[in-house]
Design a protein around this motif. Structure first.
Motif, PDB file in Angstrom:
ATOM      1  N   PHE A 112      -0.701   6.378   1.978  1.00 18.74           N
ATOM      2  CA  PHE A 112      -0.818   7.170   3.266  1.00 18.74           C
ATOM      3  C   PHE A 112      -0.955   8.910   2.699  1.00 18.74           C
ATOM      4  N   GLN A 113      -0.149   8.992   1.725  1.00 16.35           N
ATOM      5  CA  GLN A 113      -0.337  10.291   1.151  1.00 16.35           C
ATOM      6  C   GLN A 113      -1.463  10.691   0.708  1.00 16.35           C
ATOM      7  N   LEU A 114      -2.113   9.641  -0.115  1.00 17.36           N
ATOM      8  CA  LEU A 114      -3.460  10.078  -0.749  1.00 17.36           C
ATOM      9  C   LEU A 114      -4.265   9.881   0.296  1.00 17.36           C
ATOM     10  N   ALA A 115      -4.225   9.228   1.422  1.00 14.63           N
ATOM     11  CA  ALA A 115      -5.221   9.109   2.444  1.00 14.63           C
ATOM     12  C   ALA A 115      -5.127  10.629   2.995  1.00 14.63           C
ATOM     13  N   PHE A 167       0.856  -1.242  -0.015  1.00 16.01           N
ATOM     14  CA  PHE A 167      -0.158  -0.106  -0.137  1.00 16.01           C
ATOM     15  C   PHE A 167       0.613   1.254  -0.295  1.00 16.01           C
ATOM     16  N   ALA A 168       1.880   1.116   0.824  1.00 15.91           N
ATOM     17  CA  ALA A 168       2.898   2.237   0.756  1.00 15.91           C
ATOM     18  C   ALA A 168       3.564   2.491  -0.581  1.00 15.91           C
ATOM     19  N   ARG A 169       3.756   1.497  -1.404  1.00 15.00           N
ATOM     20  CA  ARG A 169       4.303   1.576  -2.664  1.00 15.00           C
ATOM     21  C   ARG A 169       3.395   2.067  -3.648  1.00 15.00           C
ATOM     22  N   ASP A 170       2.260   1.152  -3.629  1.00 17.74           N
ATOM     23  CA  ASP A 170       1.317   1.286  -4.855  1.00 17.74           C
ATOM     24  C   ASP A 170       0.068   2.250  -4.467  1.00 17.74           C
ATOM     25  N   GLY A 171      -0.189   2.500  -3.403  1.00 19.15           N
ATOM     26  CA  GLY A 171      -1.240   2.951  -2.952  1.00 19.15           C
ATOM     27  C   GLY A 171      -2.619   2.129  -3.024  1.00 19.15           C
ATOM     28  N   GLY A 214      -8.081 -16.140  -0.511  1.00 22.28           N
ATOM     29  CA  GLY A 214      -9.197 -16.610   0.305  1.00 22.28           C
ATOM     30  C   GLY A 214      -9.018 -16.178   1.608  1.00 22.28           C
ATOM     31  N   THR A 215      -7.551 -16.328   2.364  1.00 24.11           N
ATOM     32  CA  THR A 215      -7.439 -16.145   3.570  1.00 24.11           C
ATOM     33  C   THR A 215      -7.523 -14.384   3.781  1.00 24.11           C
ATOM     34  N   VAL A 216      -7.087 -13.724   2.834  1.00 22.12           N
ATOM     35  CA  VAL A 216      -7.201 -12.283   3.165  1.00 22.12           C
ATOM     36  C   VAL A 216      -8.563 -11.941   3.120  1.00 22.12           C
ATOM     37  N   TYR A 217      -9.549 -12.484   2.279  1.00 20.36           N
ATOM     38  CA  TYR A 217     -11.139 -12.288   2.297  1.00 20.36           C
ATOM     39  C   TYR A 217     -11.628 -12.563   3.296  1.00 20.36           C
ATOM     40  N   ARG A 218     -11.005 -13.517   4.128  1.00 24.16           N
ATOM     41  CA  ARG A 218     -11.614 -14.055   5.400  1.00 24.16           C
ATOM     42  C   ARG A 218     -11.382 -12.957   6.642  1.00 24.16           C
ATOM     43  N   HIS A 219     -10.354 -12.189   6.450  1.00 18.51           N
ATOM     44  CA  HIS A 219     -10.217 -11.159   7.320  1.00 18.51           C
ATOM     45  C   HIS A 219     -10.761  -9.905   6.945  1.00 18.51           C
ATOM     46  N   PHE A 220     -10.713  -9.628   5.671  1.00 17.87           N
ATOM     47  CA  PHE A 220     -11.306  -8.234   5.213  1.00 17.87           C
ATOM     48  C   PHE A 220     -12.289  -8.700   4.098  1.00 17.87           C
ATOM     49  N   PRO A 221     -13.675  -8.287   4.372  1.00 14.19           N
ATOM     50  CA  PRO A 221     -14.753  -8.519   3.549  1.00 14.19           C
ATOM     51  C   PRO A 221     -14.647  -8.294   2.156  1.00 14.19           C
ATOM     52  N   THR A 222     -13.768  -6.894   2.186  1.00 14.74           N
ATOM     53  CA  THR A 222     -13.845  -6.136   0.574  1.00 14.74           C
ATOM     54  C   THR A 222     -12.289  -5.619   0.454  1.00 14.74           C
ATOM     55  N   LYS A 223     -11.767  -5.202  -0.762  1.00 14.01           N
ATOM     56  CA  LYS A 223     -10.550  -4.360  -0.734  1.00 14.01           C
ATOM     57  C   LYS A 223     -10.550  -3.136   0.185  1.00 14.01           C
ATOM     58  N   ALA A 257     -12.228  -2.453   2.657  1.00 14.27           N
ATOM     59  CA  ALA A 257     -12.091  -2.765   4.298  1.00 14.27           C
ATOM     60  C   ALA A 257     -10.913  -2.834   4.476  1.00 14.27           C
ATOM     61  N   LEU A 258      -9.859  -3.597   3.780  1.00 14.23           N
ATOM     62  CA  LEU A 258      -8.484  -3.779   4.062  1.00 14.23           C
ATOM     63  C   LEU A 258      -8.051  -2.267   3.942  1.00 14.23           C
ATOM     64  N   LEU A 259      -8.209  -1.630   2.909  1.00 15.62           N
ATOM     65  CA  LEU A 259      -7.501  -0.267   2.654  1.00 15.62           C
ATOM     66  C   LEU A 259      -7.820   0.723   3.896  1.00 15.62           C
ATOM     67  N   THR A 260      -9.117   0.670   4.130  1.00 16.09           N
ATOM     68  CA  THR A 260      -9.821   1.387   5.380  1.00 16.09           C
ATOM     69  C   THR A 260      -9.154   0.898   6.891  1.00 16.09           C
ATOM     70  N   ALA A 261      -8.876  -0.332   6.930  1.00 14.99           N
ATOM     71  CA  ALA A 261      -8.131  -0.751   8.154  1.00 14.99           C
ATOM     72  C   ALA A 261      -6.684  -0.185   8.146  1.00 14.99           C
ATOM     73  N   MET A 262      -6.055  -0.426   6.915  1.00 17.82           N
ATOM     74  CA  MET A 262      -4.674   0.394   7.029  1.00 17.82           C
ATOM     75  C   MET A 262      -4.672   1.633   7.161  1.00 17.82           C
TER      76      MET A 262
END
Lengths: 178, 178
Positions: free
Chosen positions: B87-90, B8-12, B29-38, B40-45
Motif C-alpha cells: 500500500f505504501q508503494l501504491a 502484499f502488505a509484507r512483500d509488496g 489455477g484457482t487464483v488465476y480463475r479469479h484474476f487473469p494476471t498478477k 489484475a490481482l494487485l490492482t484489485a487489492m
DNA sequence: CAGCATACGGAGCTAAGATTCCGTTTGTCA
DNA sequence: TGACAAACGGAATCTTAGCTCCGTATGCTG
C-alpha cells in the motif's frame, strides 16, 4: 563502467547486464571479469557517486551563514541525484541496503552534516531537535518526489516546504521565558 | 484474496503467486480463475484499499478546526499505509502507475482534500499556494520514510516537520500591507 | 445412480535475466 | 615467426517466477 553508469542512471538497478556490456562496447564476459556479480557492479557505481555527498557537504561547510549552509547541502544533494534514478534509490535506501564500503563515506557525511546542523541550531535558525537522522529522513522524502513524481510535482517545492518545516517553532514570550 | 493482502502488505508487488495461492489454501489455477494476471490481482487489492483514503478524507472533513482537519487527513492517511508495504508503494506511485479503476476514487479524494485545503488556506493556517498536488507530494515523502527507513526514522516526526512546513510563511507588517 | 457441468490443483511450459565456460583473439617474449 | 599467456566474446546454462492446461474432484439434476 562509466557507460554502465548512464544506464544505471536511467533504469536504476533494473539495468540489464547485457545492455550494460553492449553500451560499453564489450562482451558480457568482460563485465564479469571486472565485477564478479551484478551487485558488485552496482555497489561500485553507488560507492563512486556516494562520494559526492561528502564533497558537497564539505564544500557547503564553507558557507558563512548557518542557515544558508544547511540549505545548500540539502539543495546540492538533491541536485546531485536529480536525473539519476539509480542514485535516487541509493540515497533513499542508503540505510536499508548494506552497500559494501559505503560506511566510511557515510561516516564522513554524517560528521560534516552534523557540524552544519549544530551551527544552524546554535544560530537559532533550525529547530534544536533537528538531527542528522532527520536530515536523511527529509532528504529521502525530497528524493521520493523525483523518483515517484517524475515530470509531476517539483522537488524544489518539496525542499522549500521542508526547509520551512525544520525552522524552530514560533514561541511566544511566555514559552520562551519558561 | 484477503490472504493475498497479507502477503502484499509484507512483500509488496514482490509477493509471489505461488505463495499467495498457498496462503489462501487454494491452487494457483484457482487464483488465476479469479484474476487473469498478477497485475489484475494487485490492482484489485490496491483499488480495494485505496478506497480508504477517500473515506478518511470524508470523515476528516467533519472536523471543525480547519488546520486540525487537514492534519487529520494527513495523519490518518499515513496511519492507513503504515505496516503495509504494498500500500505504501501504491500511495507513493499512485500517479505514475496507471491502476485501472482508481481514477474515480482519486477524483473523490482530490475533491474532498481540495475542499479541506481551501478551508485551511482561507483560515490562514496554511500557505495559500498549497495545493492538492502538494498534498500528494508531501504524503509521498512521509510514506517514503516508512518504506525506506523501516524501524529507523519516525514518520510521525516527518509528518510534524511537513505540517510545520506548509504553514504560511511568516510575514512582517510591511510585506503584508504591500 | 448416471450423466453432465463447474471448479479445482498443481505439474509443466515459457520468458527473462544473471552467470558460466570455452573457443578465439590479441599481445608478449625469445 | 612460434609458443605461451592474458583478455575477450557471447552462446549456452541455470534459475526464478508468471502463467497455461488438463486430469480430477465436487456438486447438481433427473
Amino acid at each position: 563502467m562509466s557507460s554502465g553508469r548512464e544506464l544505471f542512471a536511467r533504469d536504476g538497478p533494473e539495468a540489464q547486464m547485457d545492455e550494460i556490456a553492449a553500451r560499453a562496447g564489450v562482451g558480457i564476459g568482460t563485465v564479469y571479469r571486472h565485477f564478479p556479480t551484478k551487485e558488485a557492479l552496482l555497489t561500485a557505481m553507488v560507492r563512486d557517486r556516494f562520494q559526492e555527498f561528502a564533497e558537497i557537504a564539505t564544500l557547503a561547510e564553507d558557507t558563512i551563514d548557518p542557515r544558508h549552509a544547511l540549505e545548500t547541502v540539502m539543495r546540492r544533494s538533491a541536485e546531485a541525484v536529480e536525473g539519476d534514478v539509480g542514485f535516487q534509490l541509493a540515497m533513499m535506501g542508503s540505510n536499508q541496503l548494506e552497500w559494501e564500503g559505503i560506511e566510511e563515506q557515510k561516516a564522513v557525511l554524517a560528521a560534516v552534516v552534523t557540524r552544519i546542523i549544530r551551527r544552524a541550531v546554535d544560530a537559532g535558525v533550525v529547530s534544536d531537535d533537528f538531527t542528522f537522522e532527520d536530515f536523511g529522513m527529509v532528504m529521502c522524502g525530497i528524493t521520493s518526489t523525483m523518483y515517484y513524481k517524475p515530470g509531476g510535482a517539483d522537488w524544489r517545492r518539496h525542499l522549500a516546504i521542508t526547509v520551512h518545516g525544520i525552522r524552530p517553532p514560533v514561541r511566544d514570550v511566555e514559552q520562551e521565558s519558561a
